[in-house]
Design a protein around this motif. Sequence first.
Motif, mmCIF file in Angstrom:
data_model
loop_
_atom_site.group_PDB
_atom_site.id
_atom_site.type_symbol
_atom_site.label_atom_id
_atom_site.label_comp_id
_atom_site.label_asym_id
_atom_site.label_seq_id
_atom_site.Cartn_x
_atom_site.Cartn_y
_atom_site.Cartn_z
ATOM 1 N N GLY A 1 0.797 -1.212 0.000
ATOM 2 C CA GLY A 1 0.000 0.000 0.000
ATOM 3 C C GLY A 1 0.835 1.270 0.000
ATOM 4 N N GLY A 2 2.017 1.191 -0.617
ATOM 5 C CA GLY A 2 2.866 2.373 -0.723
ATOM 6 C C GLY A 2 3.872 2.536 0.397
ATOM 7 N N ARG A 3 3.855 1.664 1.388
ATOM 8 C CA ARG A 3 4.770 1.814 2.535
ATOM 9 C C ARG A 3 6.168 1.284 2.204
ATOM 10 N NH1 ARG A 3 3.424 -1.489 6.770
ATOM 11 N NH2 ARG A 3 1.924 -2.731 5.589
ATOM 12 N N VAL A 4 6.744 1.770 1.126
ATOM 13 C CA VAL A 4 8.008 1.216 0.632
ATOM 14 C C VAL A 4 8.918 2.327 0.146
ATOM 15 C CG1 VAL A 4 9.070 -0.215 -1.163
ATOM 16 C CG2 VAL A 4 6.953 -0.963 -0.072
ATOM 17 N N ASP A 5 10.169 2.285 0.532
ATOM 18 C CA ASP A 5 11.225 2.991 -0.169
ATOM 19 C C ASP A 5 12.441 2.080 -0.184
ATOM 20 O OD1 ASP A 5 12.740 3.530 2.301
ATOM 21 O OD2 ASP A 5 11.313 5.149 2.681
ATOM 22 N N LEU A 6 13.523 2.512 -0.786
ATOM 23 C CA LEU A 6 14.698 1.652 -0.841
ATOM 24 C C LEU A 6 15.967 2.480 -0.851
ATOM 25 C CD1 LEU A 6 15.157 0.198 -4.437
ATOM 26 C CD2 LEU A 6 13.378 1.834 -3.910
ATOM 27 N N MET A 7 17.023 1.852 -0.344
ATOM 28 C CA MET A 7 18.329 2.481 -0.289
ATOM 29 C C MET A 7 19.270 1.718 -1.204
ATOM 30 S SD MET A 7 21.013 2.830 2.855
ATOM 31 C CE MET A 7 19.684 3.083 4.010
ATOM 32 N N LEU A 8 19.810 2.405 -2.194
ATOM 33 C CA LEU A 8 20.704 1.760 -3.146
ATOM 34 C C LEU A 8 22.137 1.800 -2.631
ATOM 35 C CD1 LEU A 8 19.282 3.251 -6.457
ATOM 36 C CD2 LEU A 8 18.660 1.114 -5.312
ATOM 37 N N GLY A 9 22.857 0.698 -2.819
ATOM 38 C CA GLY A 9 24.246 0.624 -2.395
ATOM 39 C C GLY A 9 25.014 -0.371 -3.230
ATOM 40 N N ARG A 10 26.286 -0.561 -2.865
ATOM 41 C CA ARG A 10 27.164 -1.414 -3.665
ATOM 42 C C ARG A 10 27.621 -2.663 -2.930
ATOM 43 N NH1 ARG A 10 31.857 1.974 -4.985
ATOM 44 N NH2 ARG A 10 31.206 3.269 -3.241
ATOM 45 N N GLY A 11 27.116 -2.888 -1.719
ATOM 46 C CA GLY A 11 27.377 -4.150 -1.045
ATOM 47 C C GLY A 11 28.527 -4.095 -0.066
ATOM 48 N N TRP B 1 16.803 6.364 -1.553
ATOM 49 C CA TRP B 1 17.965 6.862 -0.818
ATOM 50 C C TRP B 1 19.206 6.245 -1.460
ATOM 51 C CZ3 TRP B 1 17.089 9.757 3.780
ATOM 52 C CH2 TRP B 1 15.777 9.740 4.263
ATOM 53 N N HIS B 2 20.265 7.007 -1.594
ATOM 54 C CA HIS B 2 21.542 6.478 -2.061
ATOM 55 C C HIS B 2 22.448 6.338 -0.849
ATOM 56 C CE1 HIS B 2 20.681 7.256 -6.405
ATOM 57 N NE2 HIS B 2 19.842 8.108 -5.840
ATOM 58 N N GLY B 3 22.840 5.104 -0.559
ATOM 59 C CA GLY B 3 23.659 4.855 0.611
ATOM 60 C C GLY B 3 25.133 4.747 0.255
ATOM 61 N N SER B 4 25.943 5.483 0.969
ATOM 62 C CA SER B 4 27.387 5.379 0.785
ATOM 63 C C SER B 4 28.088 5.828 2.056
ATOM 64 C CB SER B 4 27.864 6.235 -0.391
ATOM 65 O OG SER B 4 29.263 6.113 -0.549
ATOM 66 N N ILE B 5 29.194 5.181 2.351
ATOM 67 C CA ILE B 5 29.986 5.564 3.513
ATOM 68 C C ILE B 5 31.135 6.475 3.114
ATOM 69 C CG2 ILE B 5 31.431 4.693 5.390
ATOM 70 C CD1 ILE B 5 29.790 2.113 5.314
#
Length: 380
Positions: free
Chosen positions: A103-113, A177-181
């Motif tokens: 029902g739309g309760r979704v987002d995601l964080m992209l990363g490289r592992g 979201w773009h995840g990076s350290i």
Amino acid sequence: MQFGVFTVGDVTPDPTTGRTPTEGERIAAMVAIAKAAEDAGLDVFATGEHHNPPFVPSSPTTLLGYIAAQTTRLQLSTATTLITTNDPVKIAEDYAMLQHLAGGRVDLMLGRGNTGPVYPWFGKDIRDGVALAVENYALLRRLWREDVVDWSGTHRTPLQSFTSTPRPLDGVPPFVWHGSIRTPQIAEQAAYYGDGFFHNNIFWPMEHTAAMVDLYRRRWEHHGHGPADTAIVGLGGQVFMRPRSQDAVAEFRPYFDVAPVYGHGPSLEEFMATTPLTVGSPQQVIDRYAAMRDDVGDYQRQLFLMDHAGLPLEVVLEQIAILGEEVVPVLRHELAVGRPAHVPDAPTHASLVAAAGGAHDGTVYAPADDVTGASPEPVR
């Protein structure tokens, strides 16, 4: 301000008992943790994506879809979706499907592992890591925003007149979201598209985190998305709490000392002094995390790693209850004080639909079926 928990799904022995949970037990525990997070009044549950032992969450959308069916309010996210080694076509399809189911309760964080060998496991070259992240995400955006895509690039076969199905719920893709350290190019990518930037700073000093977030904010403004303080920022964190700090340290130390992610290195005290890991009383956690905005400005999402290093499920559930009862309500209040009115909240499906001018059905009604040639029923 959103608060939540994330899991990396490690299957780690409990150093105080020597017992290692089974994969099945660990997967069931992650579901229990998500449900406990909702019950505790937290906003977000996020799972990592890993394809190597000792981790089990190799299929985030399967896990999150199961959790979606057992929750009503919790925002479901990823702590990493591997944009480099997953096919962007499959990401587009899987997360749109999850978006509909939840029902739309979704987002995601992209990363490289978290491990180099994941690249050859999926037929990729780690030397192309940043280039894969850039090209694959550019394609993913088009797949979610264009009904028919013609595309060619360097790292996958071309697409001709391709439609990703299902289309995003209400015609609005999940927020990314773009995840990076430590990679400036990823902060730049997030800023360029006006997406969120998540710095999972669980192993890094705040000076480094502040520098990465500052880069992202400056580039956000440069690309015309608004003032730097309107950029969408998330942070990671780690805590372990007991009413008395001495008890928290004594209980957590054996888990820290041998944990595969940070054991056999700096002492617990050294790690706490140089990273956001906070082991102590709830008030110590409040003080530490309320001060984060002194370094990064007002931000939108704070996630905590709670279920790692072999901690028993019952202890993790106790920690989540403490977080929800004693810590998060105070942090919500303290971080709201002095927050400028123009600083946005973390995007949700509802806010994205409103910004798009309202919901619309994105269903693509093909003129004929590829296999049978039959035309669909007319839309009424």
